[in-house]
Design a protein around this motif. Structure first.
Motif, PDB file in Angstrom:
ATOM      1  N   ASP A  12      43.072  43.502  44.104  1.00  0.00           N
ATOM      2  CA  ASP A  12      42.968  42.055  43.980  1.00  0.00           C
ATOM      3  C   ASP A  12      42.625  41.633  42.566  1.00  0.00           C
ATOM      4  O   ASP A  12      41.816  42.273  41.898  1.00  0.00           O
TER       5      ASP A  12
ATOM      6  N   VAL B 128      40.747  39.175  40.116  1.00  0.00           N
ATOM      7  CA  VAL B 128      39.499  38.418  40.155  1.00  0.00           C
ATOM      8  C   VAL B 128      39.713  37.104  39.420  1.00  0.00           C
ATOM      9  O   VAL B 128      40.331  37.077  38.351  1.00  0.00           O
TER      10      VAL B 128
ATOM     11  N   LEU C 265      37.044  34.052  39.093  1.00  0.00           N
ATOM     12  CA  LEU C 265      35.808  33.385  39.479  1.00  0.00           C
ATOM     13  C   LEU C 265      35.350  32.440  38.379  1.00  0.00           C
ATOM     14  O   LEU C 265      35.536  32.725  37.197  1.00  0.00           O
TER      15      LEU C 265
ATOM     16  N   GLU D 141      34.047  39.850  45.387  1.00  0.00           N
ATOM     17  CA  GLU D 141      35.497  39.953  45.331  1.00  0.00           C
ATOM     18  C   GLU D 141      36.018  40.798  46.491  1.00  0.00           C
ATOM     19  O   GLU D 141      37.024  40.465  47.101  1.00  0.00           O
TER      20      GLU D 141
END
Ligand code: ZN
Length: 166
Positions: free
Chosen positions: A84, A86, A88, A123
């Motif tokens: 995945d 990230v 944020l 995450e």
């Protein structure tokens, strides 16, 4: 071995300095992952880049892990690969989190420093189902015909299992 990683980080200060971290963390550090994991001895590979996007301090990068989740129906293994990206943004409150652009997930920072592993854990938590269950769990099929949990866009656990068996 992996370069030394700080245990606690200050995301805002790191964003100002545009710092990057790469490394590996044991799953045993991810306290909130333990409920969904059947195998708790794996590792998470990650790359985190701290920077700025407008007024936000942001964290981008990757997390990768080959997890074995526990089916909450039959208690059997569900191989689950996480790859995945990230994305944020650091926020100080829920109100601020609600104002974020859709491209960012909120990273709620209530104090100056947080464990680096918390970011990786957040995450991972986003990448796994809250209640893991086989897409076609024998127990649930036998028990009832409830709609299957939504898993579209995720790797087919059976395809992964087939790969592991080779
Ligand atoms: Zn199952």
């Amino acid at each position: 071995m992996v370069e030394h990683l700080p245990e606690y980080i200050d995301p805002l200060a790191l964003a100002d300095k545009h710092r990057q971290f790469k490394g590996v963390l044991p799953l045993s550090k991810m306290a909130r992952m333990q409920d969904v994991l059947l195998h708790k001895d794996g590792e998470v590979t990650f790359e985190l880049k701290f920077g700025k996007d407008g007024k936000y301090a942001v964290v981008t990068g990757m997390v990768e892990a080959d997890l074995v989740l526990q089916c909450q129906c039959c208690m059997g293994p569900i191989p689950w690969s996480v790859r995945d990206s990230v994305s944020l943004a650091v926020v100080a409150s829920i109100d601020e989190a609600n104002l974020l652009p859709d491209s960012y997930e909120p990273l709620l920072l209530e104090q100056g420093k947080i464990p680096l592993s918390d970011i990786v854990q957040e995450e991972l938590l986003l990448a796994v189902p809250t209640i893991p269950q086989h897409e076609q769990c024998e127990v649930s099929v036998a028990k009832d015909n409830k709609p299957k949990p939504e898993v579209s866009g995720r790797p087919n656990p059976f395809a992964v299992l087939a790969k592991l068996k080779k």
